[in-house]
Design an enzyme around this catalytic site. Sequence first.
Site, short mmCIF file in Angstrom:
data_model
loop_
_atom_site.label_atom_id
_atom_site.label_comp_id
_atom_site.label_asym_id
_atom_site.label_seq_id
_atom_site.Cartn_x
_atom_site.Cartn_y
_atom_site.Cartn_z
N ASP A 1 -6.63 -7.12 -7.52
CA ASP A 1 -6.34 -5.72 -7.84
C ASP A 1 -5.14 -5.68 -8.77
OD1 ASP A 1 -4.75 -6.71 -5.77
OD2 ASP A 1 -5.50 -5.30 -4.30
N GLU B 1 -5.72 1.10 -4.79
CA GLU B 1 -5.02 2.07 -3.95
C GLU B 1 -5.69 3.44 -4.00
OE1 GLU B 1 -2.80 1.20 -1.94
OE2 GLU B 1 -1.99 -0.68 -2.72
#
Length: 387
Positions: free
Chosen positions: A76, A137
Amino acid sequence: MEIRKEITALLPEVTKFRQDLHQIPELGLQEFKTCQYLKGALASLGVREVHEVLDTGLVAVFRSGKPGKTLAFRTDIDALPITEESGVAFYSQHEGRMHACGHDGHMATMLGFAKYLSEHPDEIIGTIVLIFQPAEEGPGGAQLMIDAGVLEKFKVEQIVGLHVFPDFEEGVIACKKGGMMARNGEVNITVYGKSAHGAQPQQGADAILAASAIIQGLHSIVSRNLSPLDSAVLTFGEIHGGDAMNIIPGKVELHGTTRAFSDTVYDKLTNRVTTLATDIAQAYDCQAEVDFNHMYRVVDNDAQMVEALKVVAGDSYLESAPYLLAEDFSMFQQKIPGLFFFVGIRNEAKDAIYPLHSNKLRFDEKNLLGGIQCYVDLINVLNEKGA
């Protein structure tokens, strides 16, 4: 697990990658500087096949002439809306944003892995796909990458990911078979009442009072509607309502999160939230609207891939407890077998003790080498018969 000298030699560059990226944190789907940095780093490492996906995602591909699986490794790349107070010299240069979940470390791990593959092409088996994914997120970049066809385009058969984790000491590689992290969702409840003067409450319908009763009532779900053997969480972290201390408000908003380790439990929890919130509001002459944003699924580790990790991690391996944290890596696991593991970063002597999403999160980059070593060795073990 002893780190080989070829991987130890990567530490200076891995450290630079991490510290550079730490200074330019960006929120989900806004990772433009981060993407440019990653493209430049991959080019400097001699990676020839790089594909742009979405506006800020990247996929780097290493192909070999050896028959084998197509294995994907994912990192990520986004940060959080947090003002940094870690005290590190390479602190965030973007006010109000911080890599408080360690994604800078994940990216540095992946770049270190890319450097190793570039320098040791003879160790590549089949095809290796490196996925640099935005928006973990929120709003869920894994699903966006899937929808963009990344898995199908490169014919990915298995996928691997990791997360630095301060619950475990430095040097630990932690994982478990099956459900390791929870399914999660966001719950938004709007309570509608009738505004009135605070001195004449009988003329209104108190949305604050109804909202208070709803919160207390909903907390009975986990203790009374679910089995004591099932893990679940319902937490409300935001309440908004009212404009003046002497006015009964006509509207209150509640925002919270739900977590569970199975779809059955999650569905029962969310259905019960809707029923109770609606009925309790009516008991106070109010109305409640309940809306869910169903987000990530259970991080469900493939048993054979966990066995492969145990082999490569050796005496560094530790069985992890399940966590009610959530990770959108789980969306990849809905499509293909996947392995997600933790890399320990805790060191009290270095003040590396703060939890994920803390504005004080810090760790030593040397811990990232363990992740690189696992990635390198997994290529061989996952290509063995039955892995």
